[in-house]
Design a protein around this motif. Structure first.
Motif, short mmCIF file in Angstrom:
data_model
loop_
_atom_site.label_atom_id
_atom_site.label_comp_id
_atom_site.label_asym_id
_atom_site.label_seq_id
_atom_site.Cartn_x
_atom_site.Cartn_y
_atom_site.Cartn_z
N LEU A 40 6.15 3.10 12.18
CA LEU A 40 7.28 2.24 11.84
C LEU A 40 7.89 2.63 10.49
N VAL A 41 7.06 3.06 9.58
CA VAL A 41 7.60 3.52 8.29
C VAL A 41 8.50 4.74 8.53
N VAL B 296 5.51 -8.23 1.51
CA VAL B 296 6.03 -7.72 2.79
C VAL B 296 6.95 -6.53 2.53
N VAL C 182 -2.97 -5.04 3.99
CA VAL C 182 -2.11 -6.12 4.46
C VAL C 182 -2.90 -7.43 4.49
N THR D 267 -1.57 -5.28 13.02
CA THR D 267 -1.59 -4.94 11.59
C THR D 267 -0.68 -5.88 10.80
N CYS D 268 0.45 -6.24 11.39
CA CYS D 268 1.44 -7.06 10.69
C CYS D 268 1.11 -8.55 10.73
N CYS E 253 5.39 -3.00 2.07
CA CYS E 253 4.34 -2.64 3.03
C CYS E 253 4.66 -1.31 3.72
N PHE E 254 3.62 -0.47 3.77
CA PHE E 254 3.75 0.87 4.40
C PHE E 254 2.57 1.11 5.34
N ALA E 255 2.07 0.03 5.94
CA ALA E 255 0.79 0.13 6.66
C ALA E 255 0.88 0.72 8.06
N CYS E 256 2.09 0.80 8.63
CA CYS E 256 2.21 1.32 10.01
C CYS E 256 2.98 2.64 9.97
N PRO F 189 10.47 -3.22 5.24
CA PRO F 189 10.17 -4.41 6.03
C PRO F 189 11.07 -5.58 5.62
N TRP G 284 0.75 -11.08 7.65
CA TRP G 284 1.94 -11.56 6.92
C TRP G 284 2.46 -12.85 7.57
N ARG H 113 11.79 3.46 10.35
CA ARG H 113 12.73 2.66 9.54
C ARG H 113 13.44 3.56 8.53
N VAL I 150 6.70 -9.13 13.73
CA VAL I 150 6.54 -7.78 13.16
C VAL I 150 7.69 -7.57 12.20
N ARG I 151 7.40 -7.07 11.01
CA ARG I 151 8.41 -7.07 9.94
C ARG I 151 9.21 -5.78 9.79
N CYS I 152 8.87 -4.77 10.57
CA CYS I 152 9.65 -3.52 10.52
C CYS I 152 10.34 -3.30 11.85
S1 SF4 Z 1 5.22 -3.69 10.64
FE1 SF4 Z 1 4.30 -5.09 9.17
S2 SF4 Z 1 2.30 -4.22 8.67
FE2 SF4 Z 1 3.52 -2.59 9.63
S3 SF4 Z 1 4.49 -1.50 7.91
FE3 SF4 Z 1 5.93 -3.08 8.62
S4 SF4 Z 1 5.48 -4.87 7.31
FE4 SF4 Z 1 3.75 -3.48 7.15
#
Ligand code: SF4
Length: 245
Positions: A35-36, A26, A9, A147-148, A29-32, A59, A151, A39, A131-133
């Motif tokens: 949250l992945v 964005v 990220v 982590t987010c 993104c699969f970093a969390c 996201p 962005w 979602r 936070v995007r998710c």
């Molecule tokens: S919250 Fe942000 S950093 Fe985490 S997976 Fe979603 S876009 Fe990526």
């Protein structure tokens, strides 16, 4: 450009030359992990009223022009709003309130926001979240917020040439602004840090004005804690500070 780790990220956000590339990064993104999972689970199970929808389940990038002088900073997308429609504050009650107010202020071409292809356009304003998710219970964990953050910071950095005022919707966005202030503008927040409040304004030399606004959540708008008139006052102030009124 898939991002699977916090390091991805940071690297991909820093390398994005413009908002088009950033938005695409964005969305990939699969970093969390939590949250992945959430979602995608929400996108698969759906809400009964939206069972015919194919949820976005990814996201949510920012929305609005790349030369906006006003930023509206939210917390995170809603599970059955942005996470369903793929556009921030779109398809939920919070968005109904927000975009109706932006339309009254002349900052949106229509008062409603129901789907990503509904013709909505923003003027002078870009909306995105810290936070995007979509998080469970609308509560991201501190590690997910951190982590987010790249962005959001890169988005602010790319908007910097025109950005004049940031409207923080709620205490989470307000708190997320301070590290961005230091990271993007190289200036320290006031000490002690100003507490969040509706209508609170913070001026830091060399940085955009910061305006506090109660979040447009149903919890606030249904109870009358945040009224349309209060939103109108905030956007009037934002326009004035941005030189638009
Ligand atoms: S919250 Fe942000 S950093 Fe985490 S997976 Fe979603 S876009 Fe990526």
């Amino acid at each position: 450009m898939l991002s699977r780790t916090p390091e991805d990220v940071a690297a991909h956000a820093a390398a994005a030359p413009d908002l088009t590339v950033l938005d695409a990064g964005v969305a990939d993104c699969f970093a969390c992990p939590r949250l992945v999972t959430w979602r995608e689970e929400v996108a698969a199970t759906k809400r009964a009223a939206f069972r015919d929808w194919t949820y976005w389940g990814r996201p949510i990038p920012g929305f609005g022009p790349a030369d906006a002088p006003i930023v509206i900073l939210g917390l995170a997308p809603a599970a059955h709003g942005g996470n369903r429609t793929g556009r921030i504050f779109t398809g939920d009650r919070s968005g109904d309130v927000l975009f109706a107010a932006l339309h009254r202020a002349g900052l949106a071409n229509q008062p409603t926001s129901v789907s990503a292809d509904d013709g909505l356009e923003l003027r002078h304003t870009r909306v995105f979240s810290a936070v995007r998710c979509a998080p469970p219970d609308n509560k991201p964990l501190p590690v997910e917020r951190d982590t987010c953050a790249p962005w959001m910071r890169r988005e602010i950095s790319l908007l910097r040439p025109t950005l004049r005022v940031v409207v923080a919707l709620g205490a989470f966005a307000w708190a997320a602004w301070w590290p961005a202030l230091t990271s993007v503008y190289g200036v320290q927040p006031p000490v002690p840090r100003p507490a969040f409040g509706h209508g609170v304004r913070v001026s830091v030399p060399g940085a955009p004005e910061l305006l506090g606004c109660y979040h447009v959540s149903q919890q606030n708008t249904f109870t009358g804690r945040l009224t349309p008139a209060m939103l109108d006052d905030v956007f009037d102030s934002a326009k004035r500070l941005a030189g638009l009124a």
